[in-house]
Design an enzyme around this catalytic site. Structure first.
Site, PDB file in Angstrom:
ATOM      1  N   ASP A 263     -14.173  12.277  -2.223  1.00  0.00           N
ATOM      2  CA  ASP A 263     -13.053  12.941  -1.581  1.00  0.00           C
ATOM      3  C   ASP A 263     -13.038  14.438  -1.865  1.00  0.00           C
ATOM      4  OD1 ASP A 263     -10.315  12.917  -0.306  1.00  0.00           O
ATOM      5  OD2 ASP A 263      -9.776  13.627  -2.314  1.00  0.00           O
ATOM      6  N   GLU A 299     -16.993  14.269   1.575  1.00  0.00           N
ATOM      7  CA  GLU A 299     -16.015  15.015   2.365  1.00  0.00           C
ATOM      8  C   GLU A 299     -16.010  16.415   1.776  1.00  0.00           C
ATOM      9  OE1 GLU A 299     -11.322  15.129   3.693  1.00  0.00           O
ATOM     10  OE2 GLU A 299     -11.869  14.456   1.691  1.00  0.00           O
TER      11      GLU A 299
END
Length: 603
Positions: A263, A299
Site C-alpha cells: 500500500d 501502489e
C-alpha cells in the site's frame, strides 16, 4: 504438510515443546512475560533485546509483555489477538495446521485477473469462512486471483484494514489464523491465487504500543500523512527493516499467500541504499526461489518505473506490477465527466491519454502535474511490458473515498462503463475488479471504522472536512449528510447484497464480465506468455477526436483494439485480422456507433 516462518522475535513454539519469547525493547530496563497468572522475567541481552525460553507456557496460552513492571502490552509480532489490540496475545503453533495444497505452484503473472475484496463486507458473515463460501462463484466468474484488503489486527470490530497495528495477527473479527489458512488452500484447490494487501508506511492511531518500549521504530527526520515516519534508514533501522521483511515472508511462507500488494509505498521514506523496497523484494525472491510463483505488486503514486524493470540477465524484476492510477483516472473522466481534484490532470484529450496509458503504462513519466502545483511525477515506462501495469475502473479507494461511496455504475453513463470495461478486460495489462462491480452492485462502499471517544469524533469531523473544498459540500448541512464512519450502519450499508445477483439487470452485467474474462483466457492470455522476454511493440492513433485504435505486437501476432469513446459515430478502420469481440455489427456501413469497441487478432 507443515508450514512455518521462523522469526527472530515474538513467541516461537520450539520442537521440544517449549516456547521462546523475544522482544526488541531498547527503552526499558526490565521486561516480563505475563501468562497463566504468572510473571516470568525475561533476560536482557545485546542491542535492546529481551529473551525467555520456558516450558511453563504452551500453545493456546494468552500472554502479555510487562514493561518496567507497569505497562502491559501485546506482542508486536503476535500471531493472534483474541481480545483485540489492547488484549493479550495468543501463542500459536504453525505446526498445528496441516496443509493439503502441496502441489500448488501458483500461476504465471500474465494469467492474473484480480478480484479485490474486503472480508467484512464481501459476505453476509463478514468472515474468512464467508469468503470461502463464495470461491466457486469467483472461479466461475473467471478471476484467477483474490486480493484481500489488509487483515492486520486493528482496533474495534470493523475497519478498512489500513489502521492495523499488529501486522502479524489476522484480525479476530474475521476468524482465527487456521480459518484463514483453510480459505487459502481451498482457493488453491479451485485454481485461485490469493494475494494480500499489506501496509508498511504507518501504524494505525489506536493500539500501537511500540513507542512505549521501542521509540526507535520511528523517526522525526521523515514525515508522512500520519505523522513521524517509520525508521527505515537511521540508527537502529536494521531491526525495523527486519520486522517488515519478516512480515512479508511470514504471509508468503506460513500462510502460503501467492503474493502481496504494498500500500502507498510513496509514503515509505528511506534514503539508504538499498532502500527497504529493494531489499524486501530481493530477499523474498532469494528466500522463496522459483519453486512457485510469487507476485509482488506496488501502489506507488510516484510512478517509479525502476522497481518494475527486469533484473539484469533474466526476465524477473523486483516487483511484478504496479496499480496504474493513471489509466483509472483517464477512464473515470471518460465515463463520468468528473474533473475535480486529481482528475483535473486527465481532462485534456482523454481519449489520447488512454491510448498512451494502454501502450506505455504510466501517463506521467516525469512531466509536471498541475494538480501537484507543477511537481514532476514519474519515470519513463515506455519499454516496460504491458503486464507490469494493473488496470481498473473501480477499487476500494476510488469508490470508498467518495463522500457517499457510490459505485460508478450509479452515476456514470452505463454505455461508457461497458465500453471501457470491454477495453480493460481484454487489454494485455492484468485487470482488477472491485467486489460487486461485476453485477453492478447497488451497495456503496463507504469509509468505516470503529473508534471511540475523542478519536471517533476526530475521524468523523475530519472525514467531513475533507470534502469542504468541493462545491457540492460547501455548506455544513450537506457535509453532515456524509455517513459517520464510526456508525455500525455505515459498515452494514457497505455489505454486498447477494440476493440481488438474480435480478435480470445484475445477471446481464455478470454475464458481460464472465464472457469477457472467458474470452481473455482463450484469446489474450496465450499472446502474453513470452511478453517479458520480448516486450511488445505498441502504438495508438486517434481519429475524429473520440476514435481510438491501439495495436500491440505480441510475439508473432498483433492484438488490435478499435474503440469509439464518445457520443457521435466514428469511422471503422479496415482491420487486418480476425474479429474476436465486438459490441456492434462490424459490417454496418463502416461506422462505429457511440461507445463501441471491437477487438481483432492477426494472424
Amino acid at each position: 504438510m507443515k508450514r512455518r516462518h521462523s522469526m527472530p522475535f515474538g513467541a516461537e513454539c520450539l520442537s521440544d515443546g517449549s516456547v521462546r519469547f523475544r522482544l526488541w525493547a531498547p527503552k526499558p530496563e526490565r521486561v516480563d512475560v505475563l501468562a497463566n497468572k504468572s510473571l516470568l522475567p525475561m533476560n536482557k541481552i545485546d542491542s535492546g533485546w529481551f529473551e525467555l525460553t520456558t516450558n511453563n507456557i504452551s500453545t493456546g496460552s494468552h500472554y502479555q509483555f510487562v514493561i518496567d513492571g507497569q505497562s502491559r502490552v501485546p506482542d508486536p509480532a503476535s500471531r493472534f489477538q483474541p481480545q483485540d489490540v489492547h488484549g493479550p496475545s495468543e501463542v500459536v503453533s504453525p505446526a498445528a495446521f496441516e496443509w493439503t495444497d502441496t502441489n500448488w505452484r501458483g500461476m504465471p503473472w500474465e494469467e492474473a485477473v484480480i478480484y479485490e475484496l474486503h472480508v467484512g463486507t464481501f459476505s453476509p458473515a463478514g468472515t474468512f469462512a464467508g469468503v470461502q463460501d463464495k470461491l466457486d462463484y469467483l472461479a466461475g466468474l473467471g478471476v484467477t486471483a483474490i486480493e484481500l484488503m489488509p487483515l492486520s489486527d486493528f482496533f474495534g470490530k470493523r475497519n478498512w484494514g489500513y489502521d492495523g497495528v499488529l501486522p502479524f495477527a489476522p484480525d479476530s473479527s474475521y476468524g482465527r489464523p487456521e480459518v484463514l489458512k483453510n480459505l487459502i488452500q481451498s482457493a488453491h484447490s479451485k485454481g485461485l491465487m490469493v494475494l494480500l494487501d499489506v501496509v508498511y508506511n504507518h501504524f494505525g492511531p489506536e493500539g500501537n504500543y511500540l513507542r512505549t518500549y521501542a521509540p526507535q521504530f520511528f523517526t522525526d527526520r521523515h514525515r508522512t500523512p500520519w505523522g513521524d515516519g517509520i525508521n527505515f534508514d537511521g540508527e537502529h533501522s536494521r531491526v525495523v527493516r527486519n520486522f517488515f521483511i519478516h512480515n512479508a515472508l511470514y504471509w508468503l511462507e506460513e500462510f502460503h499467500f501467492d503474493g502481496l500488494r504494498f500500500d502507498a509505498v510513496q509514503a515509505i521514506q528511506d534514503d539508504s541504499t538499498p532502500d527497504i523496497l529493494t531489499e524486501l523484494a530481493a530477499t523474498a525472491r532469494k528466500t522463496l526461489g522459483t519453486e512457485r510463483h510469487i507476485h509482488l505488486v506496488l501502489e506507488n503514486d510516484n510512478n517509479e518505473a525502476r522497481y518494475l524493470k527486469k533484473i539484469q540477465g533474466n526476465y524477473e524484476s523486483l516487483y511484478d506490477a504496479q496499480w496504474n492510477d493513471d489509466i483509472h483516472h483517464v477512464c473515470h473522466v471518460l465515463a463520468s465527466g468528473e474533473k475535480d481534484g486529481y482528475y483535473s490532470d486527465y481532462t485534456d484529450h482523454p481519449v489520447q491519454l488512454l491510448g498512451k496509458c494502454l501502450t506505455e503504462g504510466f501517463l506521467f513519466q516525469g512531466q509536471p502535474s498541475a494538480y501537484r502545483h507543477g511537481k514532476r511525477r514519474g519515470e519513463p515506462s515506455r519499454n516496460l511490458a504491458p503486464t507490469r501495469f494493473v488496470s481498473f475502473l473501480q477499487n476500494h479507494d476510488q469508490v470508498g473515498n467518495r463522500a457517499f461511496g457510490e459505485r460508478i455504475s450509479s452515476y456514470a453513463k452505463l454505455e461508457a462503463v461497458r465500453a471501457i470495461m470491454a477495453i480493460l478486460l481484454l487489454a494485455p495489462s492484468p485487470p482488477l475488479l472491485f467486489m460487486g462491480e461485476e453485477f453492478a452492485a447497488d451497495a456503496p462502499f463507504l469509509f468505516f471504522c470503529d473508534f471511540e471517544a475523542d478519536l471517533a469524533k476526530a475521524v468523523t469531523e475530519g472525514r467531513r472536512a475533507e470534502f469542504a473544498r468541493f462545491a457540492q459540500f460547501s455548506d455544513v448541512a450537506t457535509r453532515n449528510r456524509i455517513p459517520d464512519p464510526n456508525a455500525e450502519t455505515t459498515f452494514l450499508a457497505s455489505k454486498l447484497n447477494w440476493d440481488s445477483v438474480q435480478e435480470p439487470r445484475r445477471a446481464e452485467w455478470l454475464n458481460f464480465y464472465s464472457s469477457l474474462l472467458l474470452l481473455r483466457k482463450r484469446e489474450v492470455v496465450p499472446l502474453l506468455r513470452d511478453v517479458e522476454g520480448n516486450p511488445s511493440k505498441s502504438s495508438y492513433s486517434i481519429s475524429q477526436i473520440n476514435g481510438l485504435t491501439v495495436c500491440w505486437q505480441l510475439g508473432n501476432k498483433t492484438l488490435q483494439l478499435q474503440a469509439n469513446l464518445g457520443d457521435d459515430p466514428v469511422n471503422l478502420d479496415p482491420a487486418n485480422g480476425r474479429l474476436i469481440y465486438s459490441t456492434f455489427n462490424t459490417n454496418s456501413a463502416g461506422k462505429m456507433p457511440a461507445w463501441s469497441v471491437a477487438w481483432f487478432v492477426n494472424p
